[in-house]
Design a protein around this motif. Structure first.
Motif, PDB file in Angstrom:
ATOM      1  N   LEU A   3      -7.480 -42.241   2.531  1.00  0.00           N
ATOM      2  CA  LEU A   3      -8.257 -41.635   3.081  1.00  0.00           C
ATOM      3  C   LEU A   3      -8.747 -39.650   2.732  1.00  0.00           C
ATOM      4  CD1 LEU A   3     -10.638 -41.094   5.009  1.00  0.00           C
ATOM      5  CD2 LEU A   3      -9.675 -40.154   7.011  1.00  0.00           C
ATOM      6  N   VAL A   4     -10.295 -40.048   2.057  1.00  0.00           N
ATOM      7  CA  VAL A   4     -10.573 -38.784   1.539  1.00  0.00           C
ATOM      8  C   VAL A   4     -11.280 -37.762   2.661  1.00  0.00           C
ATOM      9  CG1 VAL A   4     -11.792 -37.949  -0.385  1.00  0.00           C
ATOM     10  CG2 VAL A   4     -10.809 -39.739  -1.019  1.00  0.00           C
ATOM     11  N   HIS A   5     -10.505 -36.983   3.009  1.00  0.00           N
ATOM     12  CA  HIS A   5     -11.194 -35.223   4.248  1.00  0.00           C
ATOM     13  C   HIS A   5     -12.357 -34.729   3.377  1.00  0.00           C
ATOM     14  CE1 HIS A   5     -11.306 -33.753   7.702  1.00  0.00           C
ATOM     15  NE2 HIS A   5     -12.294 -33.588   7.725  1.00  0.00           N
ATOM     16  N   VAL A   6     -13.355 -35.037   3.051  1.00  0.00           N
ATOM     17  CA  VAL A   6     -14.227 -33.947   2.583  1.00  0.00           C
ATOM     18  C   VAL A   6     -13.745 -32.960   3.451  1.00  0.00           C
ATOM     19  CG1 VAL A   6     -16.599 -33.184   1.683  1.00  0.00           C
ATOM     20  CG2 VAL A   6     -15.198 -35.663   1.315  1.00  0.00           C
ATOM     21  N   VAL A   7     -13.880 -31.131   3.530  1.00  0.00           N
ATOM     22  CA  VAL A   7     -14.022 -30.449   5.148  1.00  0.00           C
ATOM     23  C   VAL A   7     -15.338 -29.814   3.208  1.00  0.00           C
ATOM     24  CG1 VAL A   7     -12.186 -30.274   6.130  1.00  0.00           C
ATOM     25  CG2 VAL A   7     -12.209 -29.444   3.241  1.00  0.00           C
ATOM     26  N   LEU A   8     -16.309 -28.937   4.300  1.00  0.00           N
ATOM     27  CA  LEU A   8     -17.884 -29.319   3.591  1.00  0.00           C
ATOM     28  C   LEU A   8     -17.628 -27.468   4.275  1.00  0.00           C
ATOM     29  CD1 LEU A   8     -20.860 -29.854   2.301  1.00  0.00           C
ATOM     30  CD2 LEU A   8     -20.773 -27.629   3.627  1.00  0.00           C
ATOM     31  N   PRO A   9     -17.241 -25.959   3.882  1.00  0.00           N
ATOM     32  CA  PRO A   9     -17.517 -25.251   4.359  1.00  0.00           C
ATOM     33  C   PRO A   9     -18.531 -24.429   3.965  1.00  0.00           C
ATOM     34  CG  PRO A   9     -16.209 -24.333   2.817  1.00  0.00           C
ATOM     35  CD  PRO A   9     -16.047 -25.879   2.542  1.00  0.00           C
ATOM     36  N   TYR A  10     -19.430 -24.079   5.203  1.00  0.00           N
ATOM     37  CA  TYR A  10     -20.928 -23.792   4.996  1.00  0.00           C
ATOM     38  C   TYR A  10     -21.714 -22.584   5.612  1.00  0.00           C
ATOM     39  CZ  TYR A  10     -26.187 -24.173   6.417  1.00  0.00           C
ATOM     40  OH  TYR A  10     -27.055 -23.749   6.466  1.00  0.00           O
ATOM     41  N   TRP A  11     -22.695 -21.696   3.897  1.00  0.00           N
ATOM     42  CA  TRP A  11     -23.067 -20.679   4.621  1.00  0.00           C
ATOM     43  C   TRP A  11     -23.697 -20.846   4.079  1.00  0.00           C
ATOM     44  CZ3 TRP A  11     -23.072 -16.566   7.845  1.00  0.00           C
ATOM     45  CH2 TRP A  11     -23.905 -15.550   6.719  1.00  0.00           C
ATOM     46  N   HIS A  40     -21.273 -19.738  10.687  1.00  0.00           N
ATOM     47  CA  HIS A  40     -21.969 -19.018  11.750  1.00  0.00           C
ATOM     48  C   HIS A  40     -23.111 -18.125  11.018  1.00  0.00           C
ATOM     49  CE1 HIS A  40     -22.749 -16.923  16.538  1.00  0.00           C
ATOM     50  NE2 HIS A  40     -23.456 -16.536  15.071  1.00  0.00           N
ATOM     51  N   TYR A  41     -23.718 -19.050  10.384  1.00  0.00           N
ATOM     52  CA  TYR A  41     -24.735 -19.080   9.320  1.00  0.00           C
ATOM     53  C   TYR A  41     -26.249 -18.412  10.286  1.00  0.00           C
ATOM     54  CZ  TYR A  41     -28.699 -18.890   5.457  1.00  0.00           C
ATOM     55  OH  TYR A  41     -29.296 -18.609   4.419  1.00  0.00           O
ATOM     56  N   PRO A  42     -27.188 -18.276  10.029  1.00  0.00           N
ATOM     57  CA  PRO A  42     -28.001 -17.045  11.125  1.00  0.00           C
ATOM     58  C   PRO A  42     -29.527 -18.704  11.401  1.00  0.00           C
ATOM     59  CG  PRO A  42     -27.628 -15.611   9.393  1.00  0.00           C
ATOM     60  CD  PRO A  42     -27.113 -16.901   8.938  1.00  0.00           C
ATOM     61  N   ASP A  43     -29.890 -19.604  10.620  1.00  0.00           N
ATOM     62  CA  ASP A  43     -30.245 -20.409  10.406  1.00  0.00           C
ATOM     63  C   ASP A  43     -29.448 -21.493  11.233  1.00  0.00           C
ATOM     64  OD1 ASP A  43     -31.427 -23.237  10.445  1.00  0.00           O
ATOM     65  OD2 ASP A  43     -33.076 -21.563   8.191  1.00  0.00           O
ATOM     66  N   THR A  44     -30.061 -22.097  12.610  1.00  0.00           N
ATOM     67  CA  THR A  44     -29.398 -23.304  12.928  1.00  0.00           C
ATOM     68  C   THR A  44     -29.906 -24.797  12.889  1.00  0.00           C
ATOM     69  OG1 THR A  44     -31.123 -22.984  15.578  1.00  0.00           O
ATOM     70  CG2 THR A  44     -28.790 -21.740  15.211  1.00  0.00           C
ATOM     71  N   ARG A  45     -30.573 -24.629  11.454  1.00  0.00           N
ATOM     72  CA  ARG A  45     -31.110 -25.996  11.562  1.00  0.00           C
ATOM     73  C   ARG A  45     -29.822 -27.295  11.195  1.00  0.00           C
ATOM     74  NH1 ARG A  45     -35.207 -25.292   6.531  1.00  0.00           N
ATOM     75  NH2 ARG A  45     -34.305 -23.409   6.765  1.00  0.00           N
ATOM     76  N   LEU A  61     -18.716 -28.560  13.916  1.00  0.00           N
ATOM     77  CA  LEU A  61     -18.065 -27.570  14.121  1.00  0.00           C
ATOM     78  C   LEU A  61     -18.782 -26.667  13.290  1.00  0.00           C
ATOM     79  CD1 LEU A  61     -14.136 -27.977  13.759  1.00  0.00           C
ATOM     80  CD2 LEU A  61     -15.901 -28.464  15.760  1.00  0.00           C
ATOM     81  N   ARG A  62     -19.452 -25.707  14.498  1.00  0.00           N
ATOM     82  CA  ARG A  62     -20.051 -24.109  14.638  1.00  0.00           C
ATOM     83  C   ARG A  62     -18.889 -22.522  14.452  1.00  0.00           C
ATOM     84  NH1 ARG A  62     -24.884 -21.924  12.846  1.00  0.00           N
ATOM     85  NH2 ARG A  62     -25.412 -19.324  13.984  1.00  0.00           N
ATOM     86  N   PRO A  64     -17.440 -19.765  16.498  1.00  0.00           N
ATOM     87  CA  PRO A  64     -18.527 -18.525  17.048  1.00  0.00           C
ATOM     88  C   PRO A  64     -18.581 -17.471  16.692  1.00  0.00           C
ATOM     89  CG  PRO A  64     -15.710 -18.945  17.809  1.00  0.00           C
ATOM     90  CD  PRO A  64     -16.379 -20.052  16.630  1.00  0.00           C
ATOM     91  N   GLU A  65     -18.119 -16.829  15.496  1.00  0.00           N
ATOM     92  CA  GLU A  65     -18.555 -16.194  15.066  1.00  0.00           C
ATOM     93  C   GLU A  65     -18.144 -16.120  13.533  1.00  0.00           C
ATOM     94  OE1 GLU A  65     -16.077 -12.466  16.261  1.00  0.00           O
ATOM     95  OE2 GLU A  65     -14.842 -13.736  15.127  1.00  0.00           O
ATOM     96  N   ASN A  66     -19.163 -14.747  12.585  1.00  0.00           N
ATOM     97  CA  ASN A  66     -19.132 -14.776  10.875  1.00  0.00           C
ATOM     98  C   ASN A  66     -17.431 -14.807  10.889  1.00  0.00           C
ATOM     99  OD1 ASN A  66     -18.655 -13.606   8.176  1.00  0.00           O
ATOM    100  ND2 ASN A  66     -19.990 -15.738   8.021  1.00  0.00           N
ATOM    101  N   LEU A  67     -16.722 -15.464   9.975  1.00  0.00           N
ATOM    102  CA  LEU A  67     -14.894 -15.680   9.299  1.00  0.00           C
ATOM    103  C   LEU A  67     -15.268 -15.164   8.098  1.00  0.00           C
ATOM    104  CD1 LEU A  67     -13.635 -18.811  10.967  1.00  0.00           C
ATOM    105  CD2 LEU A  67     -13.566 -16.137  12.027  1.00  0.00           C
ATOM    106  N   GLY A  68     -15.980 -15.270   7.652  1.00  0.00           N
ATOM    107  CA  GLY A  68     -16.336 -14.787   5.326  1.00  0.00           C
ATOM    108  C   GLY A  68     -15.640 -16.050   5.516  1.00  0.00           C
TER     109      GLY A  68
END
Length: 295
Positions: A3-11, A40-45, A61-62, A64-68
């Motif tokens: 299984l290839v688990h792709v995790v995507l840190p989004y900003w 916690h990117y400001p745009d919630t699209r 998953l979002r 709850p605050e920006n972690l950097g």
């Protein structure tokens, strides 16, 4: 089945995220799962699009605050549970056979900790890109017929001479990912620090030939901006001194010497000197020269 688990840190740009996700959905091999971690990117699209996605292999998953940067990568790491783990950039693209190629590589090299597939570099408009960074990486990349298998001091020295890997394209053994964490004090070079921790822990890296990944190179990337602001160079000097000591204490004196010289890092700084001068940034000039001349 691997299984290839792709995790995507989004900003970032939601449109680029959509394209990255579409490239995962277009895989010829179905042995994948995708977890998007929105810092916690400001745009919630992104939340509206992926929080209840019809494909059950996609989870969102979002924070709850920006972690950097470092904090979000670390959260992604703690969520990763695949046989192979990929930290996909939110603006990069998988080619259709990426997962299939990783599974072939895993079968052929079951002891590999890190798999580097072939990479195509593109610009912001999806056009092929072959700037200075790519020419330097090509020069630094180990030569010889693929696949190339590296480990130990040879691998450490090669990466410290100059990091020729394309971080978002890499696939890591899941058990190794569970053993190592991201450094919160090295946000720009957290990838190299993470990988060298693995190398010191006995990691084996396999460099493959088949091109299955598109890495997007932006002129205004975080690393380029922070370089002129000085954060990258200060972090690099501290890290290279630290890793040199760790390598030498292991008895890897050649790799330690490469880390202390850090020639490619110095040349990178020197290449930014004209930009600092054109911006009439006396501070930028000082930052560059300090990095070039300091031990």
């Amino acid at each position: 089945m691997t299984l290839v688990h792709v995790v995507l840190p989004y900003w970032g740009d939601p449109a680029l995220l959509d394209r990255a996700v579409d490239s995962v959905l277009a895989q010829s091999d179905l042995g994948w799962r995708l977890t998007i971690v929105d810092d916690h990117y400001p745009d919630t699209r992104a939340e509206m699009t992926y929080s209840a996605h019809p494909d059950s292999r996609i989870s969102y998953l979002r924070n709850p605050e920006n972690l950097g940067v470092s904090g979000n990568f670390e959260r992604c790491r703690t969520l990763a549970d695949g046989d192979l783990v990929v930290f996909l950039g939110s603006d990069d693209l998988l080619l259709p056979d990426y997962v299939a190629e990783l599974r072939r590589a895993r079968a052929e090299h079951p002891d590999a900790t890190i798999i580097q597939p072939g990479v195509r570099v593109i610009d912001g408009e999806d056009r092929p890109s072959s700037g200075l960074a790519e020419r330097v990486k090509a020069w630094l990349t180990p030569s010889g017929p693929r696949p190339v298998v590296l480990s130990g001091e040879e691998l450490a020295a090669s990466l410290l001479r100059g990091n020729w890997l394309y971080w978002p394209s890499l696939a890591f053994d899941g058990a190794a990912v569970a053993r190592h964490s991201f450094r919160p004090d090295l946000p720009i070079i957290l990838d190299l620090a993470f990988i060298l921790d693995m190398v010191l822990d006995g990691a084996q890296l396999v460099l493959r030939e088949e091109v299955t990944f598109c890495y997007r190179r932006h002129d205004d990337s975080a690393s380029s901006i922070s370089s002129l602001q000085g954060s990258r160079f200060a972090d690099e000097r501290r890290f290279y001194r630290e890793i040199a000591g760790r390598l030498e204490s292991r008895g890897w004196r050649r790799a330690g010497s490469v880390a202390r010289r850090r020639w490619v890092s110095r040349m990178h700084a020197l290449s930014l000197l004209p930009s600092a001068a054109l911006q009439r940034s006396g501070r930028g000039v000082v930052i560059v020269l300090r990095h070039v001349l300091s031990r």
